[in-house]
Design a protein around this motif. Sequence first.
Motif, PDB file in Angstrom:
ATOM      1  N   SER A  45       0.845  -1.194   0.000  1.00  7.18           N
ATOM      2  CA  SER A  45       0.000   0.000   0.000  1.00  7.18           C
ATOM      3  C   SER A  45       0.883   1.249   0.000  1.00  7.18           C
ATOM      4  CB  SER A  45      -0.907   0.018   1.226  1.00  7.18           C
ATOM      5  OG  SER A  45      -1.797  -1.073   1.205  1.00  7.18           O
ATOM      6  N   TYR A  46       0.329   2.340  -0.544  1.00  7.95           N
ATOM      7  CA  TYR A  46       1.083   3.587  -0.661  1.00  7.95           C
ATOM      8  C   TYR A  46       0.269   4.753  -0.120  1.00  7.95           C
ATOM      9  CZ  TYR A  46       4.285   1.036  -3.684  1.00  7.95           C
ATOM     10  OH  TYR A  46       5.197   0.130  -4.171  1.00  7.95           O
ATOM     11  N   LEU A  47       0.956   5.642   0.590  1.00  9.69           N
ATOM     12  CA  LEU A  47       0.358   6.903   0.991  1.00  9.69           C
ATOM     13  C   LEU A  47       0.416   7.836  -0.208  1.00  9.69           C
ATOM     14  CD1 LEU A  47      -0.823   8.682   3.251  1.00  9.69           C
ATOM     15  CD2 LEU A  47       1.536   9.357   3.799  1.00  9.69           C
ATOM     16  N   VAL A  48      -0.708   8.435  -0.542  1.00  7.33           N
ATOM     17  CA  VAL A  48      -0.810   9.306  -1.718  1.00  7.33           C
ATOM     18  C   VAL A  48      -1.127  10.718  -1.231  1.00  7.33           C
ATOM     19  CG1 VAL A  48      -1.945   9.656  -3.945  1.00  7.33           C
ATOM     20  CG2 VAL A  48      -1.714   7.334  -3.026  1.00  7.33           C
ATOM     21  N   SER A  49      -0.294  11.679  -1.619  1.00  7.63           N
ATOM     22  CA  SER A  49      -0.475  13.056  -1.168  1.00  7.63           C
ATOM     23  C   SER A  49      -0.101  14.021  -2.285  1.00  7.63           C
ATOM     24  CB  SER A  49       0.383  13.328   0.074  1.00  7.63           C
ATOM     25  OG  SER A  49       1.760  13.313  -0.269  1.00  7.63           O
ATOM     26  N   SER A  50      -0.370  15.292  -2.077  1.00  5.23           N
ATOM     27  CA  SER A  50      -0.038  16.308  -3.080  1.00  5.23           C
ATOM     28  C   SER A  50       1.365  16.864  -2.896  1.00  5.23           C
ATOM     29  CB  SER A  50      -1.051  17.455  -3.020  1.00  5.23           C
ATOM     30  OG  SER A  50      -1.060  18.039  -1.734  1.00  5.23           O
ATOM     31  N   ILE A  57     -10.703   5.374  -8.226  1.00  9.31           N
ATOM     32  CA  ILE A  57      -9.312   5.770  -7.972  1.00  9.31           C
ATOM     33  C   ILE A  57      -8.924   7.010  -8.764  1.00  9.31           C
ATOM     34  CG2 ILE A  57      -8.608   3.431  -7.355  1.00  9.31           C
ATOM     35  CD1 ILE A  57      -7.270   3.240 -10.127  1.00  9.31           C
ATOM     36  N   VAL A  58      -9.569   7.267  -9.886  1.00  6.88           N
ATOM     37  CA  VAL A  58      -9.287   8.484 -10.652  1.00  6.88           C
ATOM     38  C   VAL A  58      -9.781   9.705  -9.880  1.00  6.88           C
ATOM     39  CG1 VAL A  58      -9.727   9.734 -12.799  1.00  6.88           C
ATOM     40  CG2 VAL A  58      -9.368   7.251 -12.844  1.00  6.88           C
ATOM     41  N   ALA A  59     -11.006   9.648  -9.390  1.00  6.53           N
ATOM     42  CA  ALA A  59     -11.567  10.755  -8.623  1.00  6.53           C
ATOM     43  C   ALA A  59     -10.804  10.974  -7.322  1.00  6.53           C
ATOM     44  CB  ALA A  59     -13.046  10.492  -8.338  1.00  6.53           C
ATOM     45  N   VAL A  60     -10.460   9.886  -6.644  1.00 10.00           N
ATOM     46  CA  VAL A  60      -9.733   9.993  -5.375  1.00 10.00           C
ATOM     47  C   VAL A  60      -8.409  10.729  -5.583  1.00 10.00           C
ATOM     48  CG1 VAL A  60      -8.439   8.638  -3.691  1.00 10.00           C
ATOM     49  CG2 VAL A  60     -10.791   8.007  -4.234  1.00 10.00           C
ATOM     50  N   GLN A  61      -7.674  10.349  -6.616  1.00  8.35           N
ATOM     51  CA  GLN A  61      -6.373  10.985  -6.840  1.00  8.35           C
ATOM     52  C   GLN A  61      -6.521  12.433  -7.307  1.00  8.35           C
ATOM     53  OE1 GLN A  61      -3.230   8.516  -8.690  1.00  8.35           O
ATOM     54  NE2 GLN A  61      -4.724   6.860  -8.646  1.00  8.35           N
ATOM     55  N   ALA A  62      -7.585  12.727  -8.024  1.00  2.04           N
ATOM     56  CA  ALA A  62      -7.836  14.115  -8.419  1.00  2.04           C
ATOM     57  C   ALA A  62      -8.077  14.982  -7.186  1.00  2.04           C
ATOM     58  CB  ALA A  62      -9.018  14.197  -9.370  1.00  2.04           C
ATOM     59  N   LEU A  63      -8.792  14.451  -6.201  1.00  2.02           N
ATOM     60  CA  LEU A  63      -9.026  15.178  -4.957  1.00  2.02           C
ATOM     61  C   LEU A  63      -7.719  15.394  -4.204  1.00  2.02           C
ATOM     62  CD1 LEU A  63     -12.278  13.351  -3.773  1.00  2.02           C
ATOM     63  CD2 LEU A  63     -12.128  15.727  -4.546  1.00  2.02           C
ATOM     64  N   VAL A  64      -6.881  14.357  -4.179  1.00  2.11           N
ATOM     65  CA  VAL A  64      -5.574  14.488  -3.526  1.00  2.11           C
ATOM     66  C   VAL A  64      -4.733  15.541  -4.237  1.00  2.11           C
ATOM     67  CG1 VAL A  64      -3.398  13.318  -3.006  1.00  2.11           C
ATOM     68  CG2 VAL A  64      -5.566  12.124  -2.628  1.00  2.11           C
ATOM     69  N   ASP A  89       0.100  14.593 -10.688  1.00  3.15           N
ATOM     70  CA  ASP A  89       0.386  15.603  -9.671  1.00  3.15           C
ATOM     71  C   ASP A  89       0.295  15.072  -8.245  1.00  3.15           C
ATOM     72  OD1 ASP A  89       0.767  17.524 -11.655  1.00  3.15           O
ATOM     73  OD2 ASP A  89      -1.375  18.020 -11.702  1.00  3.15           O
ATOM     74  N   VAL A  90       0.420  13.753  -8.070  1.00  5.32           N
ATOM     75  CA  VAL A  90       0.435  13.206  -6.711  1.00  5.32           C
ATOM     76  C   VAL A  90       1.799  12.600  -6.416  1.00  5.32           C
ATOM     77  CG1 VAL A  90      -2.047  12.747  -6.725  1.00  5.32           C
ATOM     78  CG2 VAL A  90      -0.455  10.906  -7.340  1.00  5.32           C
ATOM     79  N   GLU A  91       2.114  12.551  -5.147  1.00  3.17           N
ATOM     80  CA  GLU A  91       3.336  11.913  -4.652  1.00  3.17           C
ATOM     81  C   GLU A  91       2.934  10.645  -3.906  1.00  3.17           C
ATOM     82  OE1 GLU A  91       6.389  13.007  -5.183  1.00  3.17           O
ATOM     83  OE2 GLU A  91       5.893  14.958  -6.076  1.00  3.17           O
ATOM     84  N   VAL A  92       3.724   9.589  -4.043  1.00  3.51           N
ATOM     85  CA  VAL A  92       3.396   8.332  -3.360  1.00  3.51           C
ATOM     86  C   VAL A  92       4.615   7.822  -2.609  1.00  3.51           C
ATOM     87  CG1 VAL A  92       1.666   7.749  -5.098  1.00  3.51           C
ATOM     88  CG2 VAL A  92       3.979   6.843  -5.320  1.00  3.51           C
ATOM     89  N   ALA A  93       4.341   7.150  -1.502  1.00  7.46           N
ATOM     90  CA  ALA A  93       5.403   6.514  -0.713  1.00  7.46           C
ATOM     91  C   ALA A  93       4.829   5.263  -0.068  1.00  7.46           C
ATOM     92  CB  ALA A  93       5.933   7.472   0.356  1.00  7.46           C
ATOM     93  N   GLU A  94       5.591   4.186  -0.092  1.00 10.96           N
ATOM     94  CA  GLU A  94       5.101   2.917   0.451  1.00 10.96           C
ATOM     95  C   GLU A  94       4.874   3.031   1.956  1.00 10.96           C
ATOM     96  OE1 GLU A  94       6.476  -1.783   0.793  1.00 10.96           O
ATOM     97  OE2 GLU A  94       7.327  -0.500  -0.783  1.00 10.96           O
ATOM     98  N   VAL A  95       3.751   2.482   2.396  1.00 10.49           N
ATOM     99  CA  VAL A  95       3.411   2.461   3.818  1.00 10.49           C
ATOM    100  C   VAL A  95       4.008   1.196   4.431  1.00 10.49           C
ATOM    101  CG1 VAL A  95       1.541   2.405   5.517  1.00 10.49           C
ATOM    102  CG2 VAL A  95       1.276   3.729   3.401  1.00 10.49           C
ATOM    103  N   PRO A  96       4.913   1.340   5.390  1.00 13.46           N
ATOM    104  CA  PRO A  96       5.548   0.152   5.981  1.00 13.46           C
ATOM    105  C   PRO A  96       4.517  -0.790   6.614  1.00 13.46           C
ATOM    106  CG  PRO A  96       6.701   2.160   6.617  1.00 13.46           C
ATOM    107  CD  PRO A  96       5.419   2.593   5.969  1.00 13.46           C
ATOM    108  N   GLY A  97       4.691  -2.092   6.381  1.00 16.42           N
ATOM    109  CA  GLY A  97       3.849  -3.094   7.026  1.00 16.42           C
ATOM    110  C   GLY A  97       2.417  -3.120   6.565  1.00 16.42           C
ATOM    111  N   SER A  98       2.148  -2.619   5.354  1.00 14.57           N
ATOM    112  CA  SER A  98       0.772  -2.602   4.849  1.00 14.57           C
ATOM    113  C   SER A  98       0.743  -3.218   3.454  1.00 14.57           C
ATOM    114  CB  SER A  98       0.234  -1.168   4.800  1.00 14.57           C
ATOM    115  OG  SER A  98      -1.059  -1.141   4.236  1.00 14.57           O
ATOM    116  N   THR A  99       0.557  -4.512   3.418  1.00 16.24           N
ATOM    117  CA  THR A  99       0.597  -5.251   2.150  1.00 16.24           C
ATOM    118  C   THR A  99      -0.634  -6.141   2.039  1.00 16.24           C
ATOM    119  OG1 THR A  99       3.011  -5.271   2.105  1.00 16.24           O
ATOM    120  CG2 THR A  99       1.894  -6.927   0.773  1.00 16.24           C
TER     121      THR A  99
END
Length: 291
Positions: A170-175, A221-228, A249-259
């Motif tokens: 899983s990945y944290l998605v932010s602007s 997922i398209v709408a979710v990322q547009a909001l982010v 236009d989003v940044e992603v980073a893997e969330v540790p221990g969330s697979t």
Amino acid sequence: MLDVVRLRVLLAVARKGSLTAAAKELHYSQPSVSHHLARLEAETGARLIQRAGRGIRLTEAGRLLAERAAEIIGRLDATAEELAAHVGLRSGRVRLAAFPSALGTFVPKAATLLAAGHPGLRLHLTETEPPEALRLLRAGRVDVAVVFRYDDTAPEDSGITMIHLLDDPSYLVSSTPTDGELAGHAEASWIAGCDRCRSHLLDVCEKAGFEPRISFTSDDIVAVQALVAAGLGLTMLPGLALRAHQHPDVEVAEVPGSTRHVYAAVYGEPPHPPATDALLEALRMALKESL
């Protein structure tokens, strides 16, 4: 022993809600439908239907038997398809149910590989989430269900074999750039899926020591990322979803221990029907080539 024809009649009545509609679906006369139901009640010793105004409804025993009839007839129909396709996989069909991000990534490649190797074999695809995919599998309405779970130690129901396909972080998605640690985002607004789909986000945030403040809800997922991307909140998405679509236009980073762990679920133990094995092999090859 229960008669399969009569079980089909009961199932049609349960589906249609009237004798007339069931007779039309089955191309029977209404007296014939009534006769089959009467014989089925005699065989079971239970009252299966009751009058309700001008219509009918199933009794509790009738509903129970109709649910089991759906599973039995589904398995019989699936077996007939498997036998028809058994010789050389020159004809017949194989049916796959999968969740959206699987259909958006490796399943199309698997379909192409299957068609190239077995051009006479028809592939039917159904998009659905894991719980419904497993219900379709148990009822014999699909041959393979691509599903996921976050707990890879949980046992499956008797009769279903789980074949591991891949692990999907899983990945944290932010602007803005982020490190994937959730603890620093306790005060942020979050974008989550529907009540049924957000349980993993709630679990991960709880482990990080907070309850997320969910401001927007969408399973798209398209709408979710547009909001982010617009700076309206954070979200968490699996890797397959980001492979299917990632907003520029989003940044992603893997969330540790969330697979989440992705499996191909099939009914019964090996050996599987040839068409099922061919589909399983196509899924494995697609994953090797596309991920």
